[in-house]
Design an enzyme around this catalytic site. Structure first.
Site, PDB file in Angstrom:
ATOM      1  N   GLU A  19     -58.430   8.094 -54.655  1.00 35.75           N
ATOM      2  CA  GLU A  19     -57.888   7.837 -53.106  1.00 35.75           C
ATOM      3  C   GLU A  19     -59.125   7.849 -52.104  1.00 35.75           C
ATOM      4  OE1 GLU A  19     -54.062   9.149 -52.518  1.00 35.75           O
ATOM      5  OE2 GLU A  19     -53.098   7.748 -53.821  1.00 35.75           O
ATOM      6  N   GLU A  78     -51.356   5.627 -60.800  1.00 35.41           N
ATOM      7  CA  GLU A  78     -50.298   6.246 -60.319  1.00 35.41           C
ATOM      8  C   GLU A  78     -49.264   5.435 -59.956  1.00 35.41           C
ATOM      9  OE1 GLU A  78     -51.104   9.277 -56.896  1.00 35.41           O
ATOM     10  OE2 GLU A  78     -52.984   9.674 -58.089  1.00 35.41           O
TER      11      GLU A  78
HETATM   12  C1  BG6 Z   1     -51.182  10.236 -54.141  1.00 35.76           C
HETATM   13  C2  BG6 Z   1     -52.202  11.489 -54.828  1.00 35.76           C
HETATM   14  O1  BG6 Z   1     -51.697  10.269 -52.752  1.00 35.76           O
HETATM   15  O2  BG6 Z   1     -49.969  10.456 -54.292  1.00 35.76           O
HETATM   16  C3  BG6 Z   1     -51.555  12.591 -55.796  1.00 35.76           C
HETATM   17  O3  BG6 Z   1     -53.562  11.099 -55.488  1.00 35.76           O
HETATM   18  C4  BG6 Z   1     -50.082  12.667 -55.170  1.00 35.76           C
HETATM   19  O4  BG6 Z   1     -52.267  13.761 -55.619  1.00 35.76           O
HETATM   20  C5  BG6 Z   1     -49.335  11.457 -54.879  1.00 35.76           C
HETATM   21  O5  BG6 Z   1     -49.431  13.762 -55.598  1.00 35.76           O
HETATM   22  C6  BG6 Z   1     -47.936  11.446 -54.753  1.00 35.76           C
HETATM   23  O6  BG6 Z   1     -47.739  11.903 -53.428  1.00 35.76           O
HETATM   24  P1  BG6 Z   1     -46.593  13.307 -53.212  1.00 35.76           P
HETATM   25  O7  BG6 Z   1     -46.958  13.567 -51.763  1.00 35.76           O
HETATM   26  O8  BG6 Z   1     -45.316  12.627 -53.542  1.00 35.76           O
HETATM   27  O9  BG6 Z   1     -47.227  14.356 -54.035  1.00 35.76           O
END
Ligand code: BG6
Length: 460
Positions: free
Chosen positions: A158, A358
């Site tokens: 990111e 993701e």
């Molecule tokens: C992304 C990151 O921003 O979102 C992860 O790459 C992160 O590391 C994921 O865990 C989800 O966000 P959160 O706040 O629910 O953990």
């Protein structure tokens, strides 16, 4: 790797999942330092360090063909730039081999935020050019030792958020009021961009058969209304947050928006000749673009009084909630069509294959029943819609999508350290010896994968 098969799997990062923080010669990262202050046990996390065989067996049971994880820089080079830790090399070789033995392709992020603490203390994180040199060396070590086992590499997680959260790797809290703030954030950001190019160039040189891409946070914005002022606000957001960086990584040049932003902030980067060469070198151009996608946002023009009652949702973008969409219990809008729109636009603009690394629904609602079941129909509903969007993007729109690797496939710590926000197909009992339990979504996802995404109504 011969024929390219669609990658079905899941995704994690070392500081949120791996644990083993005080073992195997690992050095301190910024998260270990945070643990000392906050008590959040990153050094244990989901304990993949000790349980990777069990976890990989669970992935194999679901039919994973890929698994995204990151390498902890401090397990390979404990202080970021000194001697290499052979035990760390042996650990990751063992994990990658285990994955390969189960027919699972590792997708490896080189940097998922867990910067070596020593580099923050000495060089102020990415601000110092020394950190860039240390990262280059770390990448060489990774390519040299893991190149025979890893085909897919991701550079910096990111990274497009870097300009917005410059304090992340800083030794002291920075505020936009600080006189050196703009120079600090642009210099640090520039070094991450060089880090990306250097990693890609080294990968292509050392591992000609491998594939390497960036990893961006998607933050697709719609205008809150058809008012052209809102349309422009959304356009500016999308350029600044989503497209400018990818344009930079694909062209090797800062575009006019970025140059103007630097100029108006009084920043002159004075890019050295060898860095210009690196950025323009055809071998430093990536092979694909990977990204995270959780939600979309709406933007409005600050002067647009017509939208005054709109619900704001911050998410660091000063954004608004989309009135047409439902939200998760964490206030993130649920927008599977946005995923399709995003991938189409990404491909139209840059022409590179895309990979979803993701996506998912983080909730506090998972309940572990006495019989070891977890009925997470809400997660299945979320993923069904998003996988349907991926299918349509692949088959109806013709976008080359390399894979779908939803986040936190086995429960892990959230980025903020919250271990009650769960994403997984596998429940981790953080208060019960870290035992693993298959959720309903586990069986559902197994059937999705077995049908190459066709059967979205399977499960127990
Ligand atoms: C992304 C990151 O921003 O979102 C992860 O790459 C992160 O590391 C994921 O865990 C989800 O966000 P959160 O706040 O629910 O953990």
């Amino acid at each position: 790797m011969s024929e390219q098969k669609f990658l079905w799997g899941g995704s994690t990062s070392a500081f949120q999942f791996e644990g083993g923080g005080n073992e195997g010669g690992k050095g301190q990262s910024i998260y270990d330092a945070r643990e000392a202050k906050s008590g959040i046990t990153y050094s244990i996390a989901s304990d993949f360090y000790h349980r990777y065989r069990e976890d990989i067996a669970l992935m194999a049971e679901m039919g994973f063909t890929a698994f995204r994880m990151s390498i902890a820089w401090t397990r390979i080079i404990p202080d970021g730039e000194g001697p290499v830790n052979e035990e760390g090399i042996a650990f990751y070789r063992s994990v990658f081999s285990e994955l390969k033995n189960h027919g699972i392709e590792p997708v490896v992020t080189l940097f998922h935020w867990d910067m070596p603490l020593a580099l923050v203390e000495k060089y102020d994180g990415w601000f110092g050019e020394e950190t860039l040199r240390a990262f280059e060396r770390y990448c060489h070590v990774c390519f040299e030792h893991f190149g025979d086992l890893v085909h897919y590499w991701l550079t910096l997680n990111e990274n497009n958020l870097g300009l917005m959260i410059p304090s992340m790797f800083s030794s002291k809290k920075r505020s936009s009021q600080d006189p050196d703030y703009e120079v600090y954030r642009w210099t640090s950001y520039h070094h991450t961009i060089l880090a990306h190019f250097a990693a890609v160039r080294a990968c292509h040189k050392m591992l000609p058969g491998a594939s390497i891409g960036c990893m961006m946070a998607s933050a697709l914005a719609y205008p809150l209304s058809p008012d052209p002022r809102d349309v422009r606000a959304a356009q500016v957001h999308n350029e600044t947050v989503n497209w400018d960086e990818i344009e930079l990584l694909t062209s090797g040049r800062y575009n006019a928006h970025m140059l103007r932003a630097m100029e108006s902030a009084g920043v002159d980067l004075k890019i050295a000749a060898d860095h210009v060469q690196l950025m323009l070198d055809p071998t430093s151009k990536m092979d694909f673009i990977s990204f995270s996608y959780y939600y979309s946002v709406c933007m409005r023009d600050g002067e647009n009084k017509a939208n005054e009652d709109a619900e704001t949702i911050q998410m660091m973008y000063s954004a608004y909630a989309n009135p047409c969409l439902e939200k998760s219990s964490f206030g993130w809008t649920i927008d599977p069509m946005g995923l399709r729109i995003f991938m189409n636009e990404l491909y139209d603009r840059f022409g590179l294959p895309v990979m979803v690394v993701e996506n998912g629904l983080g909730v506090k609602d998972d309940v572990l029943n006495e019989d070891g079941t977890v009925h997470d129909d809400y997660r299945i509903a979320y993923l069904r819609e998003h996988i349907d969007a991926v299918n349509k993007t692949r088959f109806e729109d013709g976008v080359p999508v390399l894979g779908y690797l939803p986040w936190g496939c086995i429960d892990l710590y959230s980025a903020s350290g919250d271990r009650t926000k769960r994403y997984g197909f596998v429940y981790v009992d953080f208060d019960g010896g870290l035992s693993r339990y298959r959720k309903d979504s586990f069986y559902w996802y197994r059937d999705v994968i077995a049908s190459d995404g066709e059967n979205l109504d399977g499960g127990r």
